[in-house]
Design a protein around this motif. Sequence first.
Motif, PDB file in Angstrom:
ATOM      1  N   GLU A 120       0.765  -1.377  -0.170  1.00 42.37           N
ATOM      2  CA  GLU A 120      -0.084   0.082   0.036  1.00 42.37           C
ATOM      3  C   GLU A 120       0.966   1.466   0.089  1.00 42.37           C
ATOM      4  O   GLU A 120       0.625   2.292  -0.732  1.00 42.37           O
ATOM      5  CB  GLU A 120      -0.814  -0.045   1.246  1.00 42.37           C
ATOM      6  N   LYS A 121       2.055   1.229   0.866  1.00 40.35           N
ATOM      7  CA  LYS A 121       3.088   2.285   0.816  1.00 40.35           C
ATOM      8  C   LYS A 121       3.339   2.734  -0.560  1.00 40.35           C
ATOM      9  O   LYS A 121       3.563   3.643  -1.100  1.00 40.35           O
ATOM     10  CB  LYS A 121       4.096   2.014   1.783  1.00 40.35           C
ATOM     11  N   TRP A 122       3.856   1.519  -1.314  1.00 38.78           N
ATOM     12  CA  TRP A 122       4.560   1.807  -2.407  1.00 38.78           C
ATOM     13  C   TRP A 122       3.287   2.336  -3.489  1.00 38.78           C
ATOM     14  O   TRP A 122       3.667   2.979  -4.413  1.00 38.78           O
ATOM     15  CB  TRP A 122       5.000   0.379  -3.121  1.00 38.78           C
ATOM     16  N   ARG A 123       2.329   1.720  -3.587  1.00 33.34           N
ATOM     17  CA  ARG A 123       1.056   2.013  -4.349  1.00 33.34           C
ATOM     18  C   ARG A 123       1.041   3.539  -4.432  1.00 33.34           C
ATOM     19  O   ARG A 123       0.631   4.324  -5.368  1.00 33.34           O
ATOM     20  CB  ARG A 123      -0.037   1.352  -4.170  1.00 33.34           C
ATOM     21  N   LYS A 124       1.171   4.139  -3.051  1.00 31.45           N
ATOM     22  CA  LYS A 124       0.624   5.602  -2.757  1.00 31.45           C
ATOM     23  C   LYS A 124       1.861   6.623  -3.156  1.00 31.45           C
ATOM     24  O   LYS A 124       1.520   7.871  -3.430  1.00 31.45           O
ATOM     25  CB  LYS A 124       0.101   5.931  -1.476  1.00 31.45           C
ATOM     26  N   ALA A 125       3.214   5.956  -2.516  1.00 26.76           N
ATOM     27  CA  ALA A 125       4.079   6.961  -2.647  1.00 26.76           C
ATOM     28  C   ALA A 125       5.211   6.986  -3.961  1.00 26.76           C
ATOM     29  O   ALA A 125       5.851   7.770  -4.016  1.00 26.76           O
ATOM     30  CB  ALA A 125       4.898   6.879  -1.456  1.00 26.76           C
ATOM     31  N   THR A 126       5.147   5.762  -4.496  1.00 28.70           N
ATOM     32  CA  THR A 126       6.429   5.547  -5.474  1.00 28.70           C
ATOM     33  C   THR A 126       6.118   6.427  -6.778  1.00 28.70           C
ATOM     34  O   THR A 126       5.024   6.671  -7.021  1.00 28.70           O
ATOM     35  CB  THR A 126       6.357   4.178  -5.843  1.00 28.70           C
ATOM     36  N   SER A 149       5.665   4.404 -12.005  1.00 30.29           N
ATOM     37  CA  SER A 149       4.176   4.427 -12.390  1.00 30.29           C
ATOM     38  C   SER A 149       4.005   2.968 -12.824  1.00 30.29           C
ATOM     39  O   SER A 149       2.883   2.396 -12.560  1.00 30.29           O
ATOM     40  CB  SER A 149       4.192   5.213 -13.539  1.00 30.29           C
ATOM     41  N   ARG A 207       3.224   0.861  -9.546  1.00 30.87           N
ATOM     42  CA  ARG A 207       2.074   1.684  -9.051  1.00 30.87           C
ATOM     43  C   ARG A 207       0.781   1.048  -9.735  1.00 30.87           C
ATOM     44  O   ARG A 207       0.025   0.643  -9.238  1.00 30.87           O
ATOM     45  CB  ARG A 207       1.961   3.111  -9.050  1.00 30.87           C
ATOM     46  N   GLU A 213      -2.184  -1.581  -8.249  1.00 29.52           N
ATOM     47  CA  GLU A 213      -3.536  -1.276  -8.002  1.00 29.52           C
ATOM     48  C   GLU A 213      -4.631  -2.465  -7.988  1.00 29.52           C
ATOM     49  O   GLU A 213      -4.221  -3.508  -8.607  1.00 29.52           O
ATOM     50  CB  GLU A 213      -3.873  -0.196  -9.383  1.00 29.52           C
TER      51      GLU A 213
END
Length: 660
Positions: A630-636, A639, A642, A646
């Motif tokens: 979840e951290k990677w999905r929101k902050a990375t 693309s 990310r 999803e």
Amino acid sequence: MTAESLTPLGYLSDHETKVDLLNNEAIAKTIVRLINETVDSAVTIGVHGDWGAGKSSVLEMVKHAFPDEGDVLCLKFSGWQFQGFEDAKIALIEGVVHGLIEKRSLMTKAADEVSRILKSVDLLKVAKKGGGLALTAVTGIPLVGLDDIIGSVVDHVKNLAMDKDAREAAIKSMEDFKKKKSDVAVGKSVPTEIKGFRAAYKKLIKKAGIKRLVVLVDDLDRCLPQTAIETLEAIRLFVLWDKTAFIVGADEGMIEVAVRDHFKNLPETDVASNSGQNYPRSYLEKLLQVPFRIPALGETETGIYVTLLLLGRVLGEESPEFEKLLALGRAALGKPWESAGIDPDAIKAAVGHRFDEIVHALNLADCVSPVLAAGTKGNPRQIKRFLNALALRLAVAQARGFGNAIEQPHLAKVMLAEMFLHQTVFDHIATTAANSEDGTCPEIALIEKAAAAGTEAATAGDEEDASPGAANPVIDEWKTRPEVMRWAAVKPALGLVSLKPYLFVIKDRKNYLGSAAPLPRKLAALLEKLLGGDMAAKSVLADVKDITLPEAVMLFDATRRKMREASNFDVRPVAMAGIAVLVEAHPPLQGRYVDILEALPPDRVGLWVASGHAFVTEAAPKSRIDALREKWRKATKNSRLRMELEPKKPSRGGRGHGNV
């Protein structure tokens, strides 16, 4: 740095001590009293204890209790003195006789007796050539006359499978002696010669004007089995002789090994007597009538001993201040069951204005004593070896100009771990610290916290130490080891200290810096497979399951180091296949696996990190992976990653991505 600025080495000698720091003088005084109260009887005394327990010092104290000019003559022999002799038994007998003659000038006062006893010794030397006939003679079994002995020896030698020159030399020595047999009591049996030897010995004792001959035999447990047995057999010759006392310093266990080696066909236990006693122990107990055992030091006694050693090194053992401290130490050793060391206020009063000189030594003694007591099992020699190694390494560090990079208390704690913790524990500490940027080992802080709080109340970490729900298999395993918990409780704490300077100082034994410490051969072979790609790694899954968790941790760390060497994380590093196998085989490593994922640079990793973690099955690590995804999905800024992370709507008949 000038020579004057160097810290004195203060080497602690391992020779017999002149200053009794162990209160073993009580044992020595008791032995002296026993000898004085039994002057008309023969007595054999054993002073037992492990190597380094202080046996030699006790014998030295006994020797000093009997001055050379007194009416008790004390002779001291080391078992090593006889190690190179063909027959240690004869060497000891001859040594005792010559010592008695020389110390009391018997060459002039008792010439006839001296001549007679020396001829008897010569006979024993010759009889020895008969393959142990002297031993038989000494133990009292009747033999044939001297002519028959020589003849049987010659016949025996002729039939031996031996070098021709050696055979001829042995036969010639027998024939030469046969020609001179008139010089050594022609026709008498060996038992008769022994009887004459004893009579001559008694006359020598009488003419020497002594009331007791005391013979000290030391270092017997350091000898080869044959030397040890032959020396004991020589003592048997004197056992029943009035006015003679033998005191033998030896570790009973080592002597029992020598007895088993020499008498190979003896049963383990004395079946005939129904005692259940083993033969080697019976042999020793029959020979040594009065046993004294030097006990190992307990924690309180170790603390007192270490304190006196260190303070004596600073103040000087002959200083008046140390004399007062020694009296305090002996008083405290008089009641060790009260678990109280030397009172600090009493120490301060005893040393007066020199107290500032000993502060560091006092603090060091307080720190290291508990671990030294357990690690050395209260062995004085091992304690001295540790303190000498510490002093030497500090001196080398000073000479190299390391300056303030090395603190004595920190080095002492590192060395306690090096010498007294299990090798896998220290290897983990050293390799982790050596390969970390700040030189620390995170597990040290955690185990020190656990030791301070108590094993049951402490946990492997909290929100300050790790992610929520994190587990640390290393700490869980260390907490089951009492020696690790004792070490962790030692002050000062090392959790936030860079250990790299200290690892450099101790690299005389093993170098952890510059390159990782080599793995044992078995683990090195597994590591090669684990780094060989998916198929090679999976092929050793069963073998990896068979190794212990500490070994798996060592392999995990080695594999992780290889993984960190990867320059590109866009594709899955080859080492990750081996890491996956290790984690699958040893589930306690799952938390450490998540540590690797959390350390990856999310902006520079490929899609491989989004899946492929099905072997992570425990709740806490799985929760950490979910949080990380979840951290990677929101902050990375990556693309592609990310988008891969999803949530996917499952298609009809299909499945979504992102399996854990």
